[in-house]
Enzyme design. Structure first.
Site, PDB file in Angstrom:
ATOM      1  N   CYS A  74       3.762  -4.536   6.678  1.00  0.00           N
ATOM      2  CA  CYS A  74       3.378  -4.275   5.289  1.00  0.00           C
ATOM      3  C   CYS A  74       4.555  -3.743   4.467  1.00  0.00           C
ATOM      4  O   CYS A  74       5.595  -3.360   4.990  1.00  0.00           O
ATOM      5  CB  CYS A  74       2.229  -3.272   5.241  1.00  0.00           C
ATOM      6  SG  CYS A  74       0.649  -3.953   5.761  1.00  0.00           S
ATOM      7  N   HIS A 101       0.844  -1.207   0.000  1.00  0.00           N
ATOM      8  CA  HIS A 101       0.000   0.000   0.000  1.00  0.00           C
ATOM      9  C   HIS A 101       0.873   1.248   0.000  1.00  0.00           C
ATOM     10  O   HIS A 101       2.089   1.178   0.235  1.00  0.00           O
ATOM     11  CB  HIS A 101      -0.940   0.005   1.206  1.00  0.00           C
ATOM     12  CG  HIS A 101      -0.243   0.002   2.530  1.00  0.00           C
ATOM     13  ND1 HIS A 101       0.286   1.141   3.102  1.00  0.00           N
ATOM     14  CD2 HIS A 101       0.011  -1.018   3.397  1.00  0.00           C
ATOM     15  CE1 HIS A 101       0.826   0.834   4.279  1.00  0.00           C
ATOM     16  NE2 HIS A 101       0.678  -0.476   4.480  1.00  0.00           N
TER      17      HIS A 101
END
Length: 462
Positions: free
Chosen positions: A437, A413
């Site tokens: 992430c 992301h």
């Protein structure tokens, strides 16, 4: 002849004439009387095995409703199934019988319109009791076992059965269901199981069928080649099933599939890829990307199809579990993430589409970025990522692009909160690491979004 003798014979002739005339009159009178009598009385008749001869419609209806059929060893009578006969139905039978000769007896059957409620009671309540009754009777009888044709050690063999006296449950249940729709009283004939003898035409037919089945071929098409299974080479033992097909032993086929699966399965195995720098590296085993053969289902269906009376073609893709079926190694379209250099490489059909500096989670501990082969589970625009920080506090981070890789919440992301200087900088990982992430610069994440798709593999390595 004298005159005296001549006159003596005349009275006798008149007497015989009177007798004959009287007899005719009696017969005629009886005929007329019976004709009028049977205008409203049944001729010699049985309805549902109940004698109603000489009865009026009303009397016959009453007798039918008060009578019952006694079991004589040939029938199973379901007494609770009895429905009273309608006088209108008996009247129809009377009219039918009146059109027939009175000189012969007749057996008639009274039916009834069974209501849905009555039918439901018969099928849901009485039928299970009826089936249980048959089972109880059969427990004390010698079981009938049909002779059958089997495959033993690769040879067609006739296995003799035994003749018994058990009841044919399937046949009797079928008769019950048929009677349940219209009969006033369900009374099923006790039919015995038929016995198939070793030298019967049915056995001869089975032998021919099995011989044909052994010539049967199952073709398994895979992503790169086809495999053929000829029944006679793959099965040694088998027996006929209720539907007429054959069930074979699974040993040889099962062993082949296990060996084949070990060769082609990729799920849970390490993957070798070539890095952007041209170096071959091994991506750790584990992760979510990859596929494997559903061995149990494939074995079952190959054997099932070998037992059919015709050849069958199967496709391995129907028995592949996971993602990336038929793809060798990384394939040509994937994302490679180098945790050592903190760079993300997006490939499409073998061409490098994006080379992006990123920030990852830690290499160890609770915020670790997992290594292995994963796949993009789905793609979402404008998501809010939620979780807990190391100190237990909660966070909610809005992002413009979200591509999750694991069920635990690790994904790719954009990260507008990160300083631009941390991307691609391993020395900044200790302070600016993510929760696991792969953080992309907001200005570059659109390239990832544009050039990736759902189920695409993502290889994370160090």
């Amino acid at each position: 002849m004298s005159r005296r003798e001549k006159f003596a014979k005349k009275p006798k002739k008149k007497l015989w004439t009177r007798i004959v005339v009287g007899f005719v009159l009696v017969l005629f009178g009886g005929f007329i009387g019976s004709h009028f009598y049977f205008q409203n009385h049944f001729k010699f008749t049985k309805i549902n095995d109940v004698d109603v001869s000489g009865l009026t419609v009303a009397q016959a209806t009453k007798k039918l409703n008060m009578s019952h059929i006694d079991e004589d060893g040939n029938y199973l009578v379901v007494r609770d199934s009895k429905i009273n006969v309608n006088s209108q139905d008996v009247k129809k039978l009377f009219k039918h019988r009146s059109s027939m000769s009175a000189m012969t007896s007749a057996k008639l059957s009274a039916k009834s319109d069974v209501t849905n409620k009555q039918l439901n009671y018969r099928l849901k309540t009485l039928l299970p009791k009826f089936e249980n009754r048959i089972d109880q009777i059969n427990t004390s009888r010698k079981q009938t076992i049909d002779s059958k044709v089997i495959l033993k050690d690769g040879k067609i063999v006739v296995k003799p059965g035994q003749k018994g006296n058990t009841l044919d449950k399937a046949k009797m249940v079928k008769a019950f269901k048929n009677q349940a729709k219209s009969s006033l009283l369900i009374s099923v004939k006790m039919s015995k199981d038929d016995y198939v003898q070793p030298n019967s035409s049915q056995i001869a037919k089975q032998k021919k069928q099995l011989a044909n089945i052994l010539q049967n071929t199952v073709t398994l098409n895979t992503y790169n080649k086809s495999y053929k299974f000829v029944a006679k080479r793959w099965v040694k033992n088998g027996y006929p099933t209720a539907n007429g097909n054959y069930k074979f032993d699974s040993t040889k086929v099962k062993n082949w599939i296990a060996k084949f699966s070990k060769k082609v399965d990729t799920l849970g195995k390490s993957v070798w890829i070539t890095t952007h720098q041209g170096k071959r590296v091994r991506v750790h085993a584990g992760g979510t990307y990859g596929w494997k053969v559903n061995q149990r289902a494939l074995t079952k269906n190959i054997l099932k199809n070998l037992g059919r009376s015709h050849s069958v073609t199967m496709n391995l893709s129907h028995y592949a579990v996971g993602t990336g079926y038929g793809i060798k190694g990384s394939g040509k379209t994937y994302v490679a993430i180098d945790l050592q250099r903190l760079h993300e490489y997006v490939y499409k059909n073998g061409k490098l589409m994006a080379n992006i500096p990123i920030m990852s989670g830690t290499l160890t501990g609770g915020n670790r970025t997992p290594q292995g082969a994963f796949y993009i589970m789905y793609k979402q625009r404008h998501a809010t990522l939620r979780g807990k920080n190391s100190d237990g506090s909660k966070y909610a981070s809005p992002v413009s692009y979200w591509e999750p890789l694991t069920n635990s919440g690790v994904g790719m992301h954009d990260s507008p909160w990160q300083p631009a200087s941390v991307y691609g900088n391993p020395s900044a990982r200790a302070q600016y690491h993510s929760h696991g992430c792969l953080n992309n610069p907001p200005s570059r994440m659109g390239e990832v979004w544009k050039n990736t798709h759902t189920l695409e593999p993502v290889f994370i390595y160090y």
